[in-house]
Design an enzyme around this catalytic site. Sequence first.
Site, PDB file in Angstrom:
ATOM      1  N   CYS A 138      37.727 -21.374 -27.116  1.00  0.00           N
ATOM      2  CA  CYS A 138      36.312 -20.788 -26.927  1.00  0.00           C
ATOM      3  C   CYS A 138      35.167 -21.462 -27.675  1.00  0.00           C
ATOM      4  O   CYS A 138      35.056 -20.997 -28.913  1.00  0.00           O
ATOM      5  CB  CYS A 138      36.349 -19.316 -27.230  1.00  0.00           C
ATOM      6  SG  CYS A 138      35.126 -18.626 -26.937  1.00  0.00           S
ATOM      7  N   CYS A 141      32.575 -19.094 -28.983  1.00  0.00           N
ATOM      8  CA  CYS A 141      33.077 -18.160 -30.273  1.00  0.00           C
ATOM      9  C   CYS A 141      33.112 -19.232 -31.435  1.00  0.00           C
ATOM     10  O   CYS A 141      32.826 -18.645 -32.472  1.00  0.00           O
ATOM     11  CB  CYS A 141      34.557 -17.784 -30.039  1.00  0.00           C
ATOM     12  SG  CYS A 141      34.977 -16.925 -28.265  1.00  0.00           S
ATOM     13  N   ASP A 142      33.409 -20.204 -31.352  1.00  0.00           N
ATOM     14  CA  ASP A 142      33.849 -20.985 -32.571  1.00  0.00           C
ATOM     15  C   ASP A 142      33.016 -22.292 -32.941  1.00  0.00           C
ATOM     16  O   ASP A 142      33.056 -22.923 -34.060  1.00  0.00           O
ATOM     17  CB  ASP A 142      35.449 -21.519 -32.371  1.00  0.00           C
ATOM     18  CG  ASP A 142      36.231 -20.165 -32.667  1.00  0.00           C
ATOM     19  OD1 ASP A 142      35.947 -19.220 -33.061  1.00  0.00           O
ATOM     20  OD2 ASP A 142      37.322 -20.386 -31.792  1.00  0.00           O
TER      21      ASP A 142
END
Length: 312
Positions: A138, A141-142
């Site tokens: 992701c 997300c990261d």
Amino acid sequence: MTDQTSHFDIVIIGSGPAAFTAAIYTARGGVPTALFGGVAPGGQLLQTMEIENFPGFPEPVAGADLMQNMLKQAARLGTRVFSEEIAAVDFTRHPFSLTAGGGGAYTAGAVIIATGAQARWLGLPSERKFVGKGVSGCATCDGFFFRGRPVCVVGGGDSAAEDALFLTKFASKVYMVHRRDELRAIFRLREKLKANPKIEIIYGHVLEEITGDAKVTGVNLRNVKTGEARHIEVPGVFIAIGHDPATQLFRDKLNLDDEGYIVADCFTATSVYGVFAAGDVMDPHYKQAVVAAGNGCKAAMEALGYLEEIKA
Ligand code: NAP
């Protein structure tokens, strides 16, 4: 049947565009509707930075904002939204039985499955070892964790292209590793990749191993034509090689195709009368938010029709 409060005429499993559209239609149709969306309702669009192709938004809309609006719309119209997943289903008797992850038991007159698809992994032992330690599925997300450092994205489709472009906001350089000589991503994304000086596309290579100790330090690639090995030092590796339908729960309960997609007809009917499917969980071809939403509408209308039919 369990007590009254646990029965809903329609239970929707999932929380992407198909699920929320179905809920908007069934709740607005005045039918008690529950939606089990899991702990992070929103589906794959939560990981999509900008959506430019959902009608009604002249400017790009963040995936998370679009999903939050769909959730609010479904809830305003009367849908009971549960932040739980469904852990078990029994479609052999009517009303259908469903058990939530927290143990709650529910029954439903009709069920709409819109569980979508999950990110696919390469399946390398080193990939599993470093998940959360430099390997991610992701980018939204990261990506933030790799500010000022180089990263690698694996894949050549729209997801990989979007991830690569998104990661240039943080990373010093983005290597996009694709196994073929041409990208699968659409023209508009290919043009954006080409125009971005931080992106280097490494064609015709596969990722063989992710190296590191406690955390990722690099990737070992292999040229698929010459067999030549290449190592790149990167602390972050993003896997974006597609998705598999989230149908584990329905194995042996519904007809699935060879790739695990729910087999549903053009009216969204599955192999069990009264159980309908919509969105990426039954669509191996289009996988678009707007198509999923359209299918969710169809499933809702069919489920409402089915409830009328069995009442008569
Ligand atoms: P995809 O289109 O199936 O692309 C997957 C990519 O990963 C392909 O390039 C494929 O290579 C590669 N790949 C698959 N397995 C691999 C493996 N084991 N090792 C190395 N590479 C591998 O998946 P996606 O990019 O997630 O897109 C899925 C659907 O969602 C598509 O219909 C796409 O249009 C849609 N989508 C749309 C948007 C948007 O509209 N903004 C954004 C994201 C996704 P090959 O090319 O060689 O097969």
